[in-house]
Scaffold this motif. Structure first.
Motif, PDB file in Angstrom:
ATOM      1  N   MET A   1       0.880  -1.153   0.000  1.00 26.64           N
ATOM      2  CA  MET A   1       0.000   0.000   0.000  1.00 26.64           C
ATOM      3  C   MET A   1       0.926   1.214   0.000  1.00 26.64           C
ATOM      4  SD  MET A   1      -3.366   0.532   2.414  1.00 26.64           S
ATOM      5  CE  MET A   1      -2.519  -0.081   3.836  1.00 26.64           C
ATOM      6  N   VAL A   2       0.827   2.056  -1.046  1.00 23.78           N
ATOM      7  CA  VAL A   2       1.815   3.109  -1.281  1.00 23.78           C
ATOM      8  C   VAL A   2       1.183   4.489  -1.140  1.00 23.78           C
ATOM      9  CG1 VAL A   2       3.487   4.017  -2.943  1.00 23.78           C
ATOM     10  CG2 VAL A   2       3.016   1.557  -2.870  1.00 23.78           C
ATOM     11  N   LEU A   3       1.913   5.372  -0.456  1.00 24.82           N
ATOM     12  CA  LEU A   3       1.459   6.756  -0.270  1.00 24.82           C
ATOM     13  C   LEU A   3       1.284   7.487  -1.591  1.00 24.82           C
ATOM     14  CD1 LEU A   3       3.620   8.185   2.667  1.00 24.82           C
ATOM     15  CD2 LEU A   3       1.123   8.082   2.567  1.00 24.82           C
ATOM     16  N   LYS A   4       0.299   8.373  -1.624  1.00 27.33           N
ATOM     17  CA  LYS A   4       0.164   9.302  -2.735  1.00 27.33           C
ATOM     18  C   LYS A   4       1.040  10.518  -2.429  1.00 27.33           C
ATOM     19  CE  LYS A   4      -4.447   7.807  -3.998  1.00 27.33           C
ATOM     20  NZ  LYS A   4      -5.874   8.174  -4.092  1.00 27.33           N
ATOM     21  N   ARG A   5       1.597  11.089  -3.474  1.00 29.61           N
ATOM     22  CA  ARG A   5       2.569  12.183  -3.329  1.00 29.61           C
ATOM     23  C   ARG A   5       2.016  13.354  -2.497  1.00 29.61           C
ATOM     24  NH1 ARG A   5       4.472  11.956  -7.726  1.00 29.61           N
ATOM     25  NH2 ARG A   5       6.648  11.546  -7.393  1.00 29.61           N
ATOM     26  N   GLU A   6       0.774  13.746  -2.734  1.00 31.53           N
ATOM     27  CA  GLU A   6       0.227  14.923  -2.049  1.00 31.53           C
ATOM     28  C   GLU A   6       0.144  14.729  -0.532  1.00 31.53           C
ATOM     29  OE1 GLU A   6      -4.208  15.614  -2.302  1.00 31.53           O
ATOM     30  OE2 GLU A   6      -4.016  13.991  -3.785  1.00 31.53           O
ATOM     31  N   PHE A   7       0.103  13.503  -0.085  1.00 29.05           N
ATOM     32  CA  PHE A   7       0.030  13.240   1.353  1.00 29.05           C
ATOM     33  C   PHE A   7       1.410  13.028   1.963  1.00 29.05           C
ATOM     34  CE2 PHE A   7      -4.132  12.136  -0.288  1.00 29.05           C
ATOM     35  CZ  PHE A   7      -4.960  12.818   0.595  1.00 29.05           C
ATOM     36  N   ALA A   8       2.398  12.753   1.129  1.00 29.32           N
ATOM     37  CA  ALA A   8       3.753  12.522   1.640  1.00 29.32           C
ATOM     38  C   ALA A   8       4.516  13.822   1.830  1.00 29.32           C
ATOM     39  CB  ALA A   8       4.516  11.614   0.677  1.00 29.32           C
ATOM     40  N   GLU A   9       4.247  14.799   0.969  1.00 32.30           N
ATOM     41  CA  GLU A   9       4.929  16.088   1.008  1.00 32.30           C
ATOM     42  C   GLU A   9       6.452  15.932   1.096  1.00 32.30           C
ATOM     43  OE1 GLU A   9       3.217  18.474   4.127  1.00 32.30           O
ATOM     44  OE2 GLU A   9       1.207  18.235   3.334  1.00 32.30           O
ATOM     45  N   PRO A  10       7.061  15.245   0.117  1.00 31.20           N
ATOM     46  CA  PRO A  10       8.516  15.077   0.159  1.00 31.20           C
ATOM     47  C   PRO A  10       9.227  16.402  -0.047  1.00 31.20           C
ATOM     48  CG  PRO A  10       7.661  14.407  -1.967  1.00 31.20           C
ATOM     49  CD  PRO A  10       6.475  14.713  -1.094  1.00 31.20           C
ATOM     50  N   SER A  11      10.398  16.542   0.538  1.00 37.08           N
ATOM     51  CA  SER A  11      11.202  17.745   0.330  1.00 37.08           C
ATOM     52  C   SER A  11      12.679  17.389   0.418  1.00 37.08           C
ATOM     53  CB  SER A  11      10.857  18.814   1.369  1.00 37.08           C
ATOM     54  OG  SER A  11      11.420  18.494   2.622  1.00 37.08           O
ATOM     55  N   ALA A  12      13.502  18.234  -0.176  1.00 40.89           N
ATOM     56  CA  ALA A  12      14.946  18.021  -0.122  1.00 40.89           C
ATOM     57  C   ALA A  12      15.459  18.208   1.302  1.00 40.89           C
ATOM     58  CB  ALA A  12      15.652  18.985  -1.072  1.00 40.89           C
ATOM     59  N   ALA A  13      14.850  19.107   2.067  1.00 33.96           N
ATOM     60  CA  ALA A  13      15.312  19.394   3.434  1.00 33.96           C
ATOM     61  C   ALA A  13      14.917  18.303   4.427  1.00 33.96           C
ATOM     62  CB  ALA A  13      14.767  20.740   3.899  1.00 33.96           C
ATOM     63  N   ALA A  14      13.847  17.577   4.131  1.00 34.35           N
ATOM     64  CA  ALA A  14      13.398  16.516   5.038  1.00 34.35           C
ATOM     65  C   ALA A  14      12.973  15.297   4.227  1.00 34.35           C
ATOM     66  CB  ALA A  14      12.256  17.003   5.921  1.00 34.35           C
ATOM     67  N   PRO A  15      13.952  14.568   3.620  1.00 33.35           N
ATOM     68  CA  PRO A  15      13.595  13.372   2.860  1.00 33.35           C
ATOM     69  C   PRO A  15      13.070  12.274   3.779  1.00 33.35           C
ATOM     70  CG  PRO A  15      15.979  13.585   3.025  1.00 33.35           C
ATOM     71  CD  PRO A  15      15.387  14.811   3.655  1.00 33.35           C
ATOM     72  N   THR A  16      12.532  11.237   3.183  1.00 37.40           N
ATOM     73  CA  THR A  16      11.979  10.120   3.941  1.00 37.40           C
ATOM     74  C   THR A  16      12.955   9.655   5.016  1.00 37.40           C
ATOM     75  OG1 THR A  16      10.753   9.413   1.987  1.00 37.40           O
ATOM     76  CG2 THR A  16      11.034   7.793   3.741  1.00 37.40           C
TER      77      THR A  16
ATOM     78  N   TRP B   1      14.121  11.382   7.593  1.00 34.87           N
ATOM     79  CA  TRP B   1      14.862  12.456   8.261  1.00 34.87           C
ATOM     80  C   TRP B   1      13.895  13.378   8.995  1.00 34.87           C
ATOM     81  CZ3 TRP B   1      20.014  14.688   7.305  1.00 34.87           C
ATOM     82  CH2 TRP B   1      20.864  13.821   6.605  1.00 34.87           C
ATOM     83  N   PRO B   2      14.150  13.668  10.264  1.00 30.10           N
ATOM     84  CA  PRO B   2      13.347  14.680  10.959  1.00 30.10           C
ATOM     85  C   PRO B   2      13.676  16.071  10.416  1.00 30.10           C
ATOM     86  CG  PRO B   2      14.642  13.352  12.507  1.00 30.10           C
ATOM     87  CD  PRO B   2      15.101  13.010  11.128  1.00 30.10           C
ATOM     88  N   ASP B   3      12.759  17.008  10.542  1.00 31.30           N
ATOM     89  CA  ASP B   3      13.013  18.386  10.141  1.00 31.30           C
ATOM     90  C   ASP B   3      14.213  18.960  10.882  1.00 31.30           C
ATOM     91  OD1 ASP B   3      10.911  18.542   8.350  1.00 31.30           O
ATOM     92  OD2 ASP B   3       9.492  19.277   9.847  1.00 31.30           O
ATOM     93  N   GLY B   4      15.016  19.749  10.165  1.00 31.19           N
ATOM     94  CA  GLY B   4      16.098  20.501  10.792  1.00 31.19           C
ATOM     95  C   GLY B   4      17.417  19.776  10.949  1.00 31.19           C
TER      96      GLY B   4
END
Length: 192
Positions: A164-179, A181-184
């Protein structure tokens, strides 16, 4: 690291930038019929086989008793089939389930040929189907056929895998916090 500029060995300034890496596939990225050749073949060692066999308490002497295995039709120890299964599934994660919320099933598992110490395993996945769920708008279900080959292009394992795979809009991937990694954590553009 709080500076957005670096100076190279020649004294020249360069702007630092955060570049997005591979985020894995999201539900929308899967298309029926696509085949993903997973990177990084893996050579199976005797240590892999012995450790896995012992960790999982597999008492079949075919995997750990050289004298016994020498008297079989194979003439040597075989790699534990569940290790080959686990290795192939692990190889597929980067392309198939890095953004999975659950693995729903493994079906039609077939061992087509034995694996020996020193064999190098390669894996690929073909998308068989995908569907959305009425009960969960943030994920979809994807079924793939996972195939593993040895260095001689001999099919050694196949199975169907359904995460069961996440949809992109719910994952909100970013370069600063990839899968994962905690923010910051690590380099943050604009941090002082």
């Amino acid at each position: 690291m709080t500076n957005d500029n670096d100076t190279d060995a020649g004294g020249e300034d360069h702007d630092r930038r955060l570049v997005e890496g591979w985020q894995g596939r999201f539900y929308e990225d899967f298309t029926v019929g696509d085949v993903y050749k997973h990177p990084y073949g893996r050579t199976v060692t005797e240590t892999d086989n012995v450790w896995f066999t012992n960790l999982t308490m597999n008492v079949n002497p075919m995997h750990f008793n050289e004298a016994y295995a020498a008297e079989t039709e194979f003439g040597e120890r075989l790699v534990d089939g569940t290790y080959v299964f686990a290795l192939a599934v692990g190889m597929s994660v980067i392309d198939v389930s890095a953004n999975a919320t659950a693995n729903l099933g493994y079906d039609n598992v077939r061992h087509h040929a034995p694996v020996y110490h020193g064999d190098t395993i390669f894996a690929e996945s073909e998308v068989l189907s995908k569907r959305e769920l009425d009960s969960r708008e943030h994920v979809g279900i994807v079924t793939t056929e996972l195939r593993a080959f040895n260095q001689d292009d001999e099919l050694v394992l196949s199975l169907e895998r359904t995460p069961m795979v996440l949809k992109r809009e719910f994952a909100e991937p970013s370069a600063a916090a990839p899968t994962g990694w905690p923010d910051g954590i690590g380099f943050q553009p604009g941090a002082e």
